[in-house]
Design a protein around this motif. Structure first.
Motif, PDB file in Angstrom:
ATOM      1  N   PHE A 181       0.958  -1.127  -0.036  1.00  0.00           N
ATOM      2  CA  PHE A 181       0.012  -0.012  -0.033  1.00  0.00           C
ATOM      3  C   PHE A 181       0.568   1.482   0.039  1.00  0.00           C
ATOM      4  N   GLU A 182       2.071   1.277  -0.032  1.00  0.00           N
ATOM      5  CA  GLU A 182       2.892   2.483   0.206  1.00  0.00           C
ATOM      6  C   GLU A 182       2.740   3.424  -0.945  1.00  0.00           C
ATOM      7  N   LEU A 241      -0.109   3.540  -2.958  1.00  0.00           N
ATOM      8  CA  LEU A 241      -1.326   4.030  -2.937  1.00  0.00           C
ATOM      9  C   LEU A 241      -1.622   4.799  -1.827  1.00  0.00           C
ATOM     10  N   ALA A 242      -0.866   4.628  -0.694  1.00  0.00           N
ATOM     11  CA  ALA A 242      -0.863   5.532   0.669  1.00  0.00           C
ATOM     12  C   ALA A 242      -0.476   7.142   0.216  1.00  0.00           C
ATOM     13  N   GLN A 263      -2.760  10.056   0.230  1.00  0.00           N
ATOM     14  CA  GLN A 263      -2.657  11.058   1.482  1.00  0.00           C
ATOM     15  C   GLN A 263      -2.442  12.395   0.626  1.00  0.00           C
ATOM     16  N   ALA A 281      -2.685   0.972  -8.023  1.00  0.00           N
ATOM     17  CA  ALA A 281      -2.299  -0.040  -6.974  1.00  0.00           C
ATOM     18  C   ALA A 281      -2.893  -1.663  -7.230  1.00  0.00           C
ATOM     19  N   GLN A 297     -12.500   7.227   4.266  1.00  0.00           N
ATOM     20  CA  GLN A 297     -12.083   6.251   5.202  1.00  0.00           C
ATOM     21  C   GLN A 297     -13.064   5.277   5.328  1.00  0.00           C
ATOM     22  N   GLY A 335      -0.991  -3.824  -3.314  1.00  0.00           N
ATOM     23  CA  GLY A 335      -2.027  -3.765  -2.208  1.00  0.00           C
ATOM     24  C   GLY A 335      -3.302  -4.024  -2.829  1.00  0.00           C
ATOM     25  N   MET A 345      -6.649  -0.850   8.734  1.00  0.00           N
ATOM     26  CA  MET A 345      -5.682  -0.744   7.481  1.00  0.00           C
ATOM     27  C   MET A 345      -6.176   0.544   6.492  1.00  0.00           C
ATOM     28  N   ARG A 392      -4.187   3.500   8.271  1.00  0.00           N
ATOM     29  CA  ARG A 392      -2.937   3.452   7.958  1.00  0.00           C
ATOM     30  C   ARG A 392      -2.810   3.857   6.384  1.00  0.00           C
ATOM     31  N   ILE A 393      -3.416   3.620   5.660  1.00  0.00           N
ATOM     32  CA  ILE A 393      -3.482   3.889   4.070  1.00  0.00           C
ATOM     33  C   ILE A 393      -3.495   5.447   3.840  1.00  0.00           C
ATOM     34  N   ASN A 409       3.196   9.965   8.602  1.00  0.00           N
ATOM     35  CA  ASN A 409       3.259  10.228   7.261  1.00  0.00           C
ATOM     36  C   ASN A 409       3.816  11.579   6.694  1.00  0.00           C
TER      37      ASN A 409
END
Length: 452
Positions: free
Chosen positions: A3-4, A6-7, A11, A42, A80, A257, A291, A294-295, A358
């Motif tokens: 997910f890095e 995507l995150a 973000q 992703a 979210q 992810g 999760m 975190r994303i 982040n």
């Protein structure tokens, strides 16, 4: 970590809209265009992407959002919520049978990590659920599969039922169930055969094992690294034999992810567990809401607390708290804390669970140098008890001796002593703030040498 990419994209997108005092339909459209691209990159299933974007857009342009005092934050909350729903809404626990044994079938293709996951799952059930599991080696086709499970059983001190490779998997499973009843095992985990691809013979065998006794759970083990193929495999297994949940392996690897975000939506079956490393305790229950948090860069404090509770000795924690208060924290305590943190898992992953992590510049590139942590320990172990209790007595000649004894340099010894001194100052600040004596701005001690 999964997910890095995507995150990072999501973000960046939500940051643009988060602080807006007024949000127009155009703002939402622009945001959803970015979100759509981020999900496609992703490797999320296209149908799932379409549905997700449509749902979020409809909710985001609603009257409640547009007329609220904080519309930007409301939109982020919607993203979210929908991300959480996409992954299943809430954690799906194992269904234990009220009349033991609970039967769990592990199915999947070769190479997904099924046998290792079988061992990990048994370990989790024994440690966290106080169960008495029996592992069943029913994969008679893959070379050394039976031996691998037996080795894992020895490593974990768990019983493994096996009859070699000349007896049919259905008969092995039947005899294992009898043994479980006789010897009062309350969970039976059957490691079934896999194939390189799905075929009729494999599916028929799984159906025959299933017919012996209706399993309480049928877990499909899939490799998160395979992306969309993982979703196709999940659909095929679900249609052929019916699965109750998915275990995603290698979610700690360099994966986009998409599988985790797509599998639940496509199969309507929950992700039950995720493999987060090679160690035998690196299998975690999957929490969609954590999760999603975190994303979106909001941290995962609950998982962090659970990790700490599982690894930190409560009595030692109380003793440490007392040492903080009385300023009697020594280098022995320091090295003990280092070891406790190491037990929780990779430090760079732990840091990412903190809310706002982040926003810490360069955290994505932070890698903890385990060798450097080892050198810190070696330096402390090379000190005398008096030096560890009172580092102020360490003069030039003592530093030479410590450096020589630990195989390090005088500069490294100096750096550690400086960091320890900074840590003690920070504790003094924290103690002062807790007692209301001061309101100084706190800063973390400089543990820069642990990172590369």
């Amino acid at each position: 970590m999964a997910f890095e990419g995507l995150a990072e994209r999501l973000q960046g997108t939500i940051q643009k809209i988060k602080g807006k005092g007024k949000v127009s339909e155009q703002d939402v459209k622009a945001m959803m265009r970015d979100v759509r691209l981020a999900l496609i990159e992703a490797d999320v299933n296209l149908k799932v992407v379409k549905e997700f974007v449509k749902t979020v857009s409809e909710r985001a342009v609603g009257v409640d959002v547009m007329q609220s005092l904080t519309p930007g934050q409301q939109v982020v909350k919607i993203v979210q919520d929908e991300l959480t729903n996409l992954m299943g809404g809430e954690q799906s626990p194992i269904k234990f049978n009220t009349k033991p044994p609970t039967v769990i079938m592990m199915v999947g293709l070769q190479g997904a990590g099924k046998t290792t996951t079988t061992g990990k799952l048994a370990n989790v059930l024994r440690k966290k659920h106080n169960r008495k599991p029996l592992l069943v080696a029913a994969d008679v086709y893959r070379p050394a599969a039976v031996q691998q499970l037996e080795t894992l059983g020895k490593q974990l001190s768990l019983p493994v039922f096996s009859l070699g490779t000349d007896i049919s998997p259905v008969e092995i499973a039947r005899q294992a169930l009898e043994k479980a009843k006789e010897e009062h095992y309350d969970v039976v985990i059957i490691d079934t055969a896999g194939r390189l691809h799905i075929d009729e013979t494999l599916m028929q065998e799984l159906k025959d094992i299933r017919a012996l006794k209706e399993p309480d759970e049928v877990f499909l083990v899939v490799d998160a690294m395979t992306g969309q193929d993982a979703v196709n495999v999940a659909e095929s297994f679900n249609e052929a034999i019916g699965i109750t949940g998915v275990v995603l392996t290698k979610l700690d690897g360099d994966t986009r992810g998409g599988a985790a975000l797509s599998i639940r939506a496509v199969t309507q079956k929950p992700i039950k567990f995720v493999g987060m490393g090679e160690k035998m305790d690196a299998l975690e229950p999957f929490h969609p809401e954590r999760m999603a948090s975190r994303i979106l860069g909001m941290g995962d404090v609950l998982s962090l607390i659970e990790k700490a509770q599982a690894t930190v000795d409560e009595q030692k924690a109380k003793e440490l708290e007392e040492k903080f208060k009385t300023q009697t924290f020594t280098l022995d305590d320091f090295v003990e804390q280092l070891q406790q943190v190491k037990k929780m898992g990779p430090l760079d992953e732990i840091l990412k669970m903190l809310p706002g992590a982040n926003k810490i510049k360069g955290l994505d590139n932070v890698k903890v140098d385990d060798k450097q942590m080892g050198r810190v320990e070696a330096i402390i172990y090379s000190m005398t008890p008096a030096e560890k209790t009172d580092p102020d007595i360490i003069n030039g000649s003592r530093k030479k001796r410590i450096a020589r004894g630990s195989g390090t340099s005088i500069q490294e010894v100096n750096r550690l002593l400086k960091q320890f001194d900074e840590m003690k100052k920070m504790m003094k600040q924290m103690t002062g703030m807790a007692s209301g004596k001061g309101k100084k701005k706190m800063k973390l001690p400089g543990f820069d040498s642990l990172f590369k």
